[in-house]
Motif scaffolding. Sequence first.
Motif, PDB file in Angstrom:
ATOM      1  N   PRO A 219       0.762  -1.320   0.075  1.00  0.00           N
ATOM      2  CA  PRO A 219       0.033  -0.010   0.099  1.00  0.00           C
ATOM      3  C   PRO A 219       0.980   1.164   0.045  1.00  0.00           C
ATOM      4  O   PRO A 219       0.476   2.355  -0.821  1.00  0.00           O
ATOM      5  N   ALA A 220       1.678   1.293   0.861  1.00  0.00           N
ATOM      6  CA  ALA A 220       2.793   2.584   0.717  1.00  0.00           C
ATOM      7  C   ALA A 220       3.280   2.822  -0.592  1.00  0.00           C
ATOM      8  O   ALA A 220       3.466   3.939  -0.846  1.00  0.00           O
ATOM      9  N   GLN A 221       3.892   1.743  -1.124  1.00  0.00           N
ATOM     10  CA  GLN A 221       4.433   2.064  -2.330  1.00  0.00           C
ATOM     11  C   GLN A 221       3.742   2.325  -3.340  1.00  0.00           C
ATOM     12  O   GLN A 221       3.977   3.237  -4.443  1.00  0.00           O
ATOM     13  N   ALA A 222       2.397   1.709  -3.600  1.00  0.00           N
ATOM     14  CA  ALA A 222       1.305   2.058  -4.466  1.00  0.00           C
ATOM     15  C   ALA A 222       0.753   3.714  -4.145  1.00  0.00           C
ATOM     16  O   ALA A 222       0.623   4.056  -5.211  1.00  0.00           O
ATOM     17  N   GLN A 223       0.793   3.879  -3.065  1.00  0.00           N
ATOM     18  CA  GLN A 223       0.414   5.290  -2.784  1.00  0.00           C
ATOM     19  C   GLN A 223       1.280   6.450  -3.218  1.00  0.00           C
ATOM     20  O   GLN A 223       1.109   7.263  -3.912  1.00  0.00           O
ATOM     21  N   ALA A 224       2.753   5.981  -3.016  1.00  0.00           N
ATOM     22  CA  ALA A 224       3.588   6.858  -3.598  1.00  0.00           C
ATOM     23  C   ALA A 224       3.856   7.329  -4.833  1.00  0.00           C
ATOM     24  O   ALA A 224       3.826   8.219  -5.482  1.00  0.00           O
ATOM     25  N   ARG A 225       3.703   5.932  -5.524  1.00  0.00           N
ATOM     26  CA  ARG A 225       3.836   5.806  -7.229  1.00  0.00           C
ATOM     27  C   ARG A 225       2.332   6.591  -7.663  1.00  0.00           C
ATOM     28  O   ARG A 225       2.545   7.302  -8.528  1.00  0.00           O
ATOM     29  N   ALA A 226       1.365   6.559  -6.959  1.00  0.00           N
ATOM     30  CA  ALA A 226       0.089   7.235  -7.557  1.00  0.00           C
ATOM     31  C   ALA A 226       0.165   8.762  -7.418  1.00  0.00           C
ATOM     32  O   ALA A 226      -0.080   9.485  -7.969  1.00  0.00           O
ATOM     33  N   GLN A 227       0.771   9.220  -6.084  1.00  0.00           N
ATOM     34  CA  GLN A 227       1.262  10.511  -5.820  1.00  0.00           C
ATOM     35  C   GLN A 227       2.177  11.370  -7.028  1.00  0.00           C
ATOM     36  O   GLN A 227       2.117  12.326  -7.457  1.00  0.00           O
ATOM     37  N   GLN A 228       3.277  10.445  -7.328  1.00  0.00           N
ATOM     38  CA  GLN A 228       4.107  10.648  -8.361  1.00  0.00           C
ATOM     39  C   GLN A 228       3.435  10.705  -9.723  1.00  0.00           C
ATOM     40  O   GLN A 228       3.658  11.713 -10.300  1.00  0.00           O
ATOM     41  N   ALA A 229       2.543   9.778 -10.026  1.00  0.00           N
ATOM     42  CA  ALA A 229       1.893   9.800 -11.293  1.00  0.00           C
ATOM     43  C   ALA A 229       1.085  11.026 -11.364  1.00  0.00           C
ATOM     44  O   ALA A 229       0.742  11.667 -12.416  1.00  0.00           O
ATOM     45  N   PHE A 230       0.313  11.488 -10.268  1.00  0.00           N
ATOM     46  CA  PHE A 230      -0.806  12.575 -10.183  1.00  0.00           C
ATOM     47  C   PHE A 230       0.018  13.829 -10.572  1.00  0.00           C
ATOM     48  O   PHE A 230      -0.370  14.518 -11.458  1.00  0.00           O
ATOM     49  N   ALA A 231       1.004  13.786  -9.822  1.00  0.00           N
ATOM     50  CA  ALA A 231       2.050  15.030 -10.103  1.00  0.00           C
ATOM     51  C   ALA A 231       2.462  15.380 -11.512  1.00  0.00           C
ATOM     52  O   ALA A 231       2.591  16.454 -12.154  1.00  0.00           O
ATOM     53  N   ARG A 232       2.750  14.284 -12.349  1.00  0.00           N
ATOM     54  CA  ARG A 232       3.268  14.186 -13.716  1.00  0.00           C
ATOM     55  C   ARG A 232       2.075  14.718 -14.484  1.00  0.00           C
ATOM     56  O   ARG A 232       1.990  15.313 -15.598  1.00  0.00           O
TER      57      ARG A 232
ATOM     58  N   GLY B 144     -15.985  17.537 -12.094  1.00  0.00           N
ATOM     59  CA  GLY B 144     -15.126  17.862 -13.324  1.00  0.00           C
ATOM     60  C   GLY B 144     -13.710  17.830 -13.206  1.00  0.00           C
ATOM     61  O   GLY B 144     -13.215  18.203 -14.220  1.00  0.00           O
ATOM     62  N   VAL B 145     -13.205  17.587 -12.263  1.00  0.00           N
ATOM     63  CA  VAL B 145     -11.789  17.389 -11.755  1.00  0.00           C
ATOM     64  C   VAL B 145     -11.604  16.177 -11.113  1.00  0.00           C
ATOM     65  O   VAL B 145     -12.135  15.533 -10.131  1.00  0.00           O
ATOM     66  N   LEU B 146     -10.265  15.722 -11.142  1.00  0.00           N
ATOM     67  CA  LEU B 146     -10.007  14.469 -10.144  1.00  0.00           C
ATOM     68  C   LEU B 146      -9.014  15.270  -9.212  1.00  0.00           C
ATOM     69  O   LEU B 146      -8.061  15.807  -9.345  1.00  0.00           O
ATOM     70  N   SER B 147      -9.392  14.662  -8.220  1.00  0.00           N
ATOM     71  CA  SER B 147      -8.440  15.111  -6.867  1.00  0.00           C
ATOM     72  C   SER B 147      -7.237  14.097  -6.557  1.00  0.00           C
ATOM     73  O   SER B 147      -7.344  12.744  -7.367  1.00  0.00           O
ATOM     74  N   GLN B 148      -6.438  14.548  -5.927  1.00  0.00           N
ATOM     75  CA  GLN B 148      -5.237  13.222  -5.440  1.00  0.00           C
ATOM     76  C   GLN B 148      -6.002  12.122  -4.853  1.00  0.00           C
ATOM     77  O   GLN B 148      -5.866  10.756  -5.270  1.00  0.00           O
ATOM     78  N   GLN B 149      -7.058  12.202  -4.290  1.00  0.00           N
ATOM     79  CA  GLN B 149      -7.660  11.074  -3.331  1.00  0.00           C
ATOM     80  C   GLN B 149      -8.534  10.278  -4.638  1.00  0.00           C
ATOM     81  O   GLN B 149      -8.442   8.885  -4.662  1.00  0.00           O
ATOM     82  N   GLU B 150      -9.216  10.856  -5.468  1.00  0.00           N
ATOM     83  CA  GLU B 150     -10.025  10.201  -6.553  1.00  0.00           C
ATOM     84  C   GLU B 150      -9.123   9.488  -7.252  1.00  0.00           C
ATOM     85  O   GLU B 150      -9.166   8.163  -7.814  1.00  0.00           O
ATOM     86  N   PHE B 151      -7.893   9.946  -7.827  1.00  0.00           N
ATOM     87  CA  PHE B 151      -6.847   9.434  -8.761  1.00  0.00           C
ATOM     88  C   PHE B 151      -6.159   8.076  -7.882  1.00  0.00           C
ATOM     89  O   PHE B 151      -6.055   7.259  -8.480  1.00  0.00           O
ATOM     90  N   THR B 152      -5.917   8.433  -6.630  1.00  0.00           N
ATOM     91  CA  THR B 152      -5.326   7.560  -5.791  1.00  0.00           C
ATOM     92  C   THR B 152      -6.081   6.297  -5.636  1.00  0.00           C
ATOM     93  O   THR B 152      -5.920   5.086  -5.678  1.00  0.00           O
ATOM     94  N   ARG B 153      -7.682   6.528  -5.677  1.00  0.00           N
ATOM     95  CA  ARG B 153      -8.587   5.593  -5.817  1.00  0.00           C
ATOM     96  C   ARG B 153      -8.343   4.494  -6.636  1.00  0.00           C
ATOM     97  O   ARG B 153      -8.697   3.278  -6.502  1.00  0.00           O
ATOM     98  N   ILE B 154      -8.477   4.901  -7.868  1.00  0.00           N
ATOM     99  CA  ILE B 154      -8.108   4.272  -9.142  1.00  0.00           C
ATOM    100  C   ILE B 154      -6.677   3.592  -9.026  1.00  0.00           C
ATOM    101  O   ILE B 154      -6.649   2.406  -9.851  1.00  0.00           O
ATOM    102  N   ALA B 155      -5.730   4.127  -8.765  1.00  0.00           N
ATOM    103  CA  ALA B 155      -4.284   3.696  -8.698  1.00  0.00           C
ATOM    104  C   ALA B 155      -3.680   2.792  -7.668  1.00  0.00           C
ATOM    105  O   ALA B 155      -2.841   2.388  -7.697  1.00  0.00           O
ATOM    106  N   ARG B 156      -4.695   2.736  -6.580  1.00  0.00           N
ATOM    107  CA  ARG B 156      -4.099   2.235  -5.421  1.00  0.00           C
ATOM    108  C   ARG B 156      -3.794   0.662  -5.653  1.00  0.00           C
ATOM    109  O   ARG B 156      -3.134   0.139  -4.596  1.00  0.00           O
ATOM    110  N   PHE B 157      -4.119   0.146  -6.604  1.00  0.00           N
ATOM    111  CA  PHE B 157      -3.839  -1.455  -6.993  1.00  0.00           C
ATOM    112  C   PHE B 157      -2.744  -1.413  -7.731  1.00  0.00           C
ATOM    113  O   PHE B 157      -2.365  -2.468  -8.384  1.00  0.00           O
TER     114      PHE B 157
END
Length: 145
Positions: free
Chosen positions: A26-39, A127-140
């Motif tokens: 989970p921690a690794q997946a969350q970190a990767r989701a945050q990096q992807a979100f920032a990109r 109409g926008v994706l928050s970090q939380q919404e993005f992480t929800r789909i990227a968490r796996f």
Amino acid sequence: MSKRLTPPALPLALALIGLTPLAAPPAQAQARAQQAFARIDANGDGQISQEEFLALRRQMFAAMDADGNGQLTKAEIESARARQANGRTPRSNQIWKQDSNGDGVLTLSEYTAQTRGFAYADSNSDGVLSQQEFTRIARFLAPAQ
């Protein structure tokens, strides 16, 4: 379609930004989701707009368009999916629902006309994706190999 299922285009989109659909701690997946979100969040406002999402779709299209002719063929799509599949058999039929004129190739306008992935991720329909919404789909997801 249930909102709990991942749209077929999502694994490819995430692979193109450095993620593939594999289980991860989970921690690794969350970190990767945050990096992807920032990109993806090109303007750094902490949200992914539909335009930023469309920019990702255009990048996906360009990455799959091996001959650069502005059209995606079945061979190009299958080749792109095979590169990111990591030994799994990728799904191939859903993308052709975007072929609005039924000619067997996808143009950029056909490929970007539908944004089901965005609507799927935008759980509160603002109409926008928050970090939380993005992480929800990227968490796996885990980093691409």
